[in-house]
Design an enzyme around this catalytic site. Structure first.
Site, short mmCIF file in Angstrom:
data_model
loop_
_atom_site.label_atom_id
_atom_site.label_comp_id
_atom_site.label_asym_id
_atom_site.label_seq_id
_atom_site.Cartn_x
_atom_site.Cartn_y
_atom_site.Cartn_z
N THR A 14 164.51 0.34 40.09
CA THR A 14 164.41 0.62 41.36
C THR A 14 165.52 0.67 42.07
O THR A 14 166.52 1.00 41.14
CB THR A 14 163.79 -0.70 42.15
OG1 THR A 14 162.25 -0.97 41.80
CG2 THR A 14 163.76 -0.69 43.78
N ASP B 22 151.74 -3.15 40.84
CA ASP B 22 152.31 -4.18 41.47
C ASP B 22 151.01 -5.06 42.25
O ASP B 22 151.11 -6.06 42.81
CB ASP B 22 153.24 -3.70 42.56
CG ASP B 22 154.70 -3.82 42.07
OD1 ASP B 22 155.11 -4.30 41.18
OD2 ASP B 22 155.50 -3.17 42.97
N SER C 113 155.15 -6.26 47.18
CA SER C 113 156.32 -5.81 46.75
C SER C 113 157.19 -6.95 47.04
O SER C 113 157.21 -7.99 47.46
CB SER C 113 156.85 -4.53 47.58
OG SER C 113 158.33 -4.46 47.09
N SER C 114 158.30 -7.04 45.91
CA SER C 114 159.44 -7.85 46.16
C SER C 114 160.78 -7.29 46.76
O SER C 114 161.77 -7.96 47.02
CB SER C 114 159.80 -8.46 44.80
OG SER C 114 158.85 -9.18 44.09
N GLY D 153 165.13 -4.82 40.78
CA GLY D 153 165.16 -6.17 39.88
C GLY D 153 163.68 -6.60 39.69
O GLY D 153 163.61 -7.65 39.23
O1 DON Z 1 158.06 -3.31 44.75
C1 DON Z 1 158.43 -4.04 43.89
O2 DON Z 1 158.67 -5.14 43.91
C2 DON Z 1 158.44 -3.51 42.54
N1 DON Z 1 157.80 -2.15 42.23
C3 DON Z 1 160.08 -3.33 42.26
C4 DON Z 1 160.41 -2.64 40.89
C5 DON Z 1 161.74 -2.94 40.64
O3 DON Z 1 162.70 -3.39 41.18
C6 DON Z 1 162.21 -2.48 39.39
N2 DON Z 1 163.57 -2.73 39.10
N3 DON Z 1 164.61 -2.61 38.95
#
Ligand code: DON
Length: 570
Positions: free
Chosen positions: A381, A423, A452-453, A474
Site C-alpha cells: 500500500t 478486505d 480497512s486498517s 502494512g
Molecule cells: O485497507 C487495508 O487495510 C488494506 N487493503 C491495506 C493493505 C496494505 O497495507 C498492504 N500493504 N502494505
C-alpha cells in the site's frame, strides 16, 4: 542530532523526465537523490518514490497548496510505483488546515452491485481464496479518481486540475526509470501476473533491470482522459467501457453502472487527545482511527518514558493494548453505512479503561486460541504526506491492497485493478491476506466498503495546528506502526527520520503472537516477554512509515529507509 539526518542517499539512477520532449528525442536525463530526511519551511513532501515526491514539490513551488500537491503525488505514484500507487484502487485522506480545521475523505473502493456475501465460497461453503485475491473478481469499484476530484473541488488553490495530472501523463508516456526495488518487484510477480492476464502485459513485457525505462502508453491515454475530463474521463465514456468490457470478457463483475455510481465521501474525522495533543484520524470504513484511539488511550495512563524504549515493560503494555483493540476490530468494525459500528463506545475513555482493567503488568493474557491467521508478507500500500507554505497538512494512505492489487491489468486502459474485496470477511472467522478475521459487520454486501486498517493521522500541537503528519502501508500492521511512530515522537522525542526508521513489533489478537521486525528486541527483553507468556515470532519488514514534524514553523520530513521512500522540502 540522530545518525540518519545526514544520510541522503545518492541514487545513481538516470531519470527520464522528458518534459515537453518526444520520447527518444532530446530526452532530458537527470540524476536525482533519495532523501531519508529533509528540512524546509515552505513545503514538504514525503512519499514512497522520488518521482512522486518531486512532482508534489514542484506543485507546491508553483503555488499549489497541500491538497493540490497531494493530488499530483497520487497520480504520479500510479505511474512510478505500480505496486501500490494507483488509479485502480482507493484510499483515505486526512486533512488539517493551518488553523486546525479538519476533514477526512473516504475514497475507498465499493463492492460492485452484483457482489454477495458468499461470492468467494465453493459449494461446500469453503473459501476459494484465489478468487478474492487474484484476478478481476477480486476488484472493488475504484475510488481514487473520484477522491482526487472531490479533494480538488473542495480545497484546490491552484484551480488547475490538468496541471496536477499532467506530470503523471508525461511520466507514463515518456517512461520513468525503474529503481532496483521496482524492477525486482515486477520481475518477481511476472509469472503470476502473466498467468492471471493470459499473457504478458505492459508491466511484464520483459524482465526489467535497474535503470530500464518503463513506458506505459495505455495508462498515459487514460490519465490524459482524466486530465481533460476529470472523473468523467474514468467513470464514464471510453475508459469506463474499457473497464466494463474487460470485466465481461475475463469474469469480473464491475459494470458501467457501478462505475457511474461510485462516490467519494467526506466523513467526520475521529478526534482524540493523547498527552494533551489532539489526534485527527480516519473513521470507518477504516478501523485504523478507532483502533489507534484505543491504543493511545490504553497506554496514556502509563509513563512510557520512565522505561526504556522497547523495554519489556513497554512492549508488554503496548501488545496487551493491541490484543484487546484488534479483538474489537474483528467483531465490531465495518462500513458504518451498512452496519451499526458502536463507534462512540469503542472510542470512549470509560470503555477503553474497562478493557485494560484486567491488564497484568507481569503476565500476557491469551487470545482465544481458535483460528490462527496465516500472515503473508505481500504487503503493499502506500502513504504520503504533504505540508504547504501556510502549514496546511495532508496525510493520505492509498492502496490496491496486495502488491499490484489483483495483478489483473485492464489492458486497454493500462492500469492494475485492486484486490480490495479480500478486505471483506469472505466468511466469518476466516483470515484475510493479513490474517485478520471478521464477522457480520464486515460481510460482503453490494455497494458496501470493505473494512480497512489504513490510518492516515495528523497530531495537532498545543495551539491546535498540524504538528505530526504520519501514516504507512502494512496491512494489519498499519495501525500498530502508526501507534509506535507517534509514541517514538511524542513520548521519546525522536526526530521524524529516526521515528520512522526504528524497528517495530506487532500483535493483532489473532494469531496470538508478537511479531518482531527482524527479531528486533534485545535478548534480555525477549527473555522477559517469554517469561510473561508471550509467543514471539520474527518476521521481515513492518510498514514503510512516512512522517513530517512541524515545529516553530520548521518542517522536518522522515522517509522510511525500508524502501525508496523520499522526503523533499524547501
Ligand atoms: O485497507 C487495508 O487495510 C488494506 N487493503 C491495506 C493493505 C496494505 O497495507 C498492504 N500493504 N502494505
Amino acid at each position: 542530532m540522530n545518525n540518519r539526518s545526514a544520510s541522503n542517499i545518492l541514487v545513481a539512477l538516470l531519470f527520464v523526465f522528458g518534459l515537453g520532449c518526444r520520447s527518444g528525442q532530446n530526452t532530458t536525463t537527470q540524476t536525482y537523490t533519495i532523501n531519508k530526511s529533509a528540512e524546509g519551511s515552505k513545503g514538504m513532501v514525503v512519499s514512497a518514490h522520488p518521482f512522486a515526491t518531486q512532482v508534489g514539490l514542484d506543485i507546491l513551488k508553483k503555488g499549489g497548496n497541500a491538497v493540490d500537491a497531494a493530488i499530483a503525488v497520487q497520480f504520479a505514484l500510479a505511474v512510478c510505483y505500480p505496486v501500490a500507487g494507483n488509479i485502480g484502487g482507493g484510499g483515505f485522506m486526512v486533512y488539517v488546515d493551518k488553523n486546525g480545521n479538519s476533514n477526512t475523505l473516504d475514497f475507498r473502493e465499493m463492492a460492485p452491485a452484483k457482489a454477495f456475501a458468499d461470492m468467494y465460497l465453493d459449494a461446500k461453503g469453503d473459501p476459494i481464496t484465489e478468487l478474492s485475491i487474484n484476478g478481476p473478481l477480486a476488484g472493488g469499484v475504484p475510488g481514487t479518481v473520484a477522491g482526487m476530484w472531490e479533494a480538488y473541488s473542495k480545497y484546490s488553490k491552484l484551480k488547475d486540475w490538468k496541471a496536477l495530472v499532467m506530470p503523471a501523463v508525461l511520466g507514463a508516456k515518456n517512461g520513468v526509470i525503474l529503481t532496483s526495488n521496482e524492477a525486482q518487484g515486477l520481475n518477481n510477480n511476472k509469472i503470476k501476473m502473466d498467468s492471471i492476464n493470459h499473457g504478458a502485459t505492459v508491466y511484464t513485457k520483459q524482465y526489467w533491470k535497474t535503470g530500464d525505462v518503463m513506458k506505459l502508453p495505455e495508462l498515459a491515454a487514460t490519465l490524459s482522459a482524466i486530465a481533460e475530463q476529470g472523473p468523467k474521463g474514468f467513470y464514464e465514456g471510453k475508459v469506463a467501457s474499457q473497464i466494463a468490457n474487460a470485466m465481461q470478457k475475463d469474469g469480473g463483475i464491475i459494470t458501467l453502472e457501478d462505475l457511474k455510481n461510485y462516490k467519494a465521501v467526506w466523513r467526520n474525522p475521529i478526534i482524540t487527545t493523547y498527552r494533551g495533543q489532539k489526534v485527527v484520524t480516519m473513521p470507518p470504513p477504516s478501523s485504523g482511527g478507532m483502533v489507534l484511539v484505543q491504543l493511545l488511550k490504553s497506554v496514556e495512563p502509563y509513563n512510557l518514558k520512565a522505561n526504556q524504549w522497547q523495554s519489556a515493560t513497554n512492549v508488554h503494555l503496548m501488545v496487551e493494548a493491541e490484543r484487546r483493540s484488534y479483538a474489537d476490530r474483528a467483531t465490531h468494525m465495518g462500513d458504518m453505512d451498512y452496519y451499526p459500528v458502536p463507534m462512540t463506545t469503542l472510542t470512549s475513555d470509560e470503555y477503553i479503561a474497562s478493557r485494560m482493567k484486567n491488564f497484568d503488568p507481569n503476565k500476557a493474557s491469551k487470545s482465544d486460541n481458535t483460528k490462527a491467521g496465516n500472515i503473508k508478507e505481500t504487503e503493499q500500500t502506500t502513504h504520503y504526506n504533504v505540508v504547504d507554505a501556510e502549514g496546511n497538512a495532508v496525510s493520505i494512505t492509498t492502496t490496491l491492497n496486495g502488491g499490484y492489487g489483483s495483478k489483473y491489468v485492464i489492458r486497454e486502459a493500462g492500469f492494475l485493478l485492486n484486490n480490495e474485496m479480500d478486505d471483506f470477511s469472505v466468511k466469518p472467522g476466516v483470515p484475510n491476506l493479513y490474517g485478520l478475521i471478521g464477522n457480520e459487520a464486515n460481510k460482503i454486501e453490494p455497494g458496501k466498503r470493505m473494512l480497512s486498517s489504513m490510518t492516515p493521522a495528523i497530531v495537532l500541537d498545543k495551539n491546535g495546528k498540524p504538528n505530526i503528519i504520519v501514516g504507512t502501508p502494512g496491512g494489519s500492521t498499519i495501525i500498530t506502526s502508526v501507534f509506535q511512530t507517534i509514541i517514538n515522537i511524542m513520548d521519546f522525542g525522536m526526530a521524524a527520520d529516526e521515528a520512522v526508521a526504528r524497528p517495530r513489533f506487532h500483535h493483532q489478537w489473532m494469531p496470538d503472537v508478537v511479531m518482531l521486525e527482524n527479531d528486533c528486541l534485545t535478548p534480555e527483553v525477549k527473555e522477559k516477554l517469554k517469561e510473561m507468556g508471550h509467543n514471539l515470532v520474527t518476521r521481515g519488514k513492518i510498514g514503510r512509515v512516512e512522517a513530517i514534524i512541524i515545529k516553530d514553523g520548521k518542517y522536518s520530513g522522515g522517509a522510511d529507509p525500508r524502501g525508496d521512500d523520499d522526503a523533499k522540502g524547501y
